[in-house]
Design a protein around this motif. Structure first.
Motif, PDB file in Angstrom:
ATOM      1  N   ASN A   2       0.832  -1.192   0.000  1.00  0.00           N
ATOM      2  CA  ASN A   2       0.000   0.000   0.000  1.00  0.00           C
ATOM      3  C   ASN A   2       0.871   1.248   0.000  1.00  0.00           C
ATOM      4  N   LYS A   3       0.380   2.280  -0.648  1.00  0.00           N
ATOM      5  CA  LYS A   3       1.106   3.548  -0.703  1.00  0.00           C
ATOM      6  C   LYS A   3       0.189   4.670  -0.250  1.00  0.00           C
ATOM      7  N   SER A  19      -6.227  14.479  -7.355  1.00  0.00           N
ATOM      8  CA  SER A  19      -6.266  13.279  -6.517  1.00  0.00           C
ATOM      9  C   SER A  19      -7.455  12.390  -6.883  1.00  0.00           C
ATOM     10  N   TYR A  22      -6.572  10.643 -10.170  1.00  0.00           N
ATOM     11  CA  TYR A  22      -5.566   9.612  -9.899  1.00  0.00           C
ATOM     12  C   TYR A  22      -6.205   8.386  -9.231  1.00  0.00           C
ATOM     13  N   ALA A  23      -7.057   8.651  -8.238  1.00  0.00           N
ATOM     14  CA  ALA A  23      -7.717   7.548  -7.527  1.00  0.00           C
ATOM     15  C   ALA A  23      -8.601   6.744  -8.464  1.00  0.00           C
ATOM     16  N   LYS A  24      -9.299   7.439  -9.360  1.00  0.00           N
ATOM     17  CA  LYS A  24     -10.156   6.733 -10.320  1.00  0.00           C
ATOM     18  C   LYS A  24      -9.302   5.866 -11.248  1.00  0.00           C
ATOM     19  N   LYS A  26      -6.357   4.561 -10.648  1.00  0.00           N
ATOM     20  CA  LYS A  26      -5.710   3.472  -9.919  1.00  0.00           C
ATOM     21  C   LYS A  26      -6.691   2.633  -9.108  1.00  0.00           C
ATOM     22  N   ASN A  27      -7.994   2.963  -9.221  1.00  0.00           N
ATOM     23  CA  ASN A  27      -9.029   2.251  -8.479  1.00  0.00           C
ATOM     24  C   ASN A  27      -8.719   2.245  -6.981  1.00  0.00           C
ATOM     25  N   SER A  28      -8.491   3.441  -6.444  1.00  0.00           N
ATOM     26  CA  SER A  28      -8.143   3.580  -5.027  1.00  0.00           C
ATOM     27  C   SER A  28      -9.054   4.602  -4.356  1.00  0.00           C
ATOM     28  N   VAL A  29      -8.716   4.981  -3.150  1.00  0.00           N
ATOM     29  CA  VAL A  29      -9.568   5.830  -2.318  1.00  0.00           C
ATOM     30  C   VAL A  29      -8.886   7.168  -2.051  1.00  0.00           C
TER      31      VAL A  29
END
Length: 59
Positions: A2-3, A19, A22-24, A26-29
């Motif tokens: 995790n980063k 942000s 980027y999250a979309k 990388k499929n992140s939060v």
């Protein structure tokens, strides 16, 4: 692994936009530093002509 990535910059420079994109990608939060209770007040302050009021709110 995790980063944790922090976006830093002045108000209204595009931190949230970048942000979120980027999250979309990388499929992140995304975690926001603005608390939920302050979101409505922030919207009101953003409607003011005077940007000094926004600066004082976030300072």
């Amino acid at each position: 692994m995790n980063k944790f990535i922090a976006f830093e910059g002045l108000d209204a420079c595009g931190k949230t936009t970048l942000s979120s994109l980027y999250a979309k990608e990388k499929n992140s939060v995304v975690h926001s530093a603005v608390i939920e209770e302050a979101l409505e007040l922030r919207k009101v302050i953003d409607t003011y002509e005077s940007k000094e009021s926004a600066f004082l709110f976030f300072y």
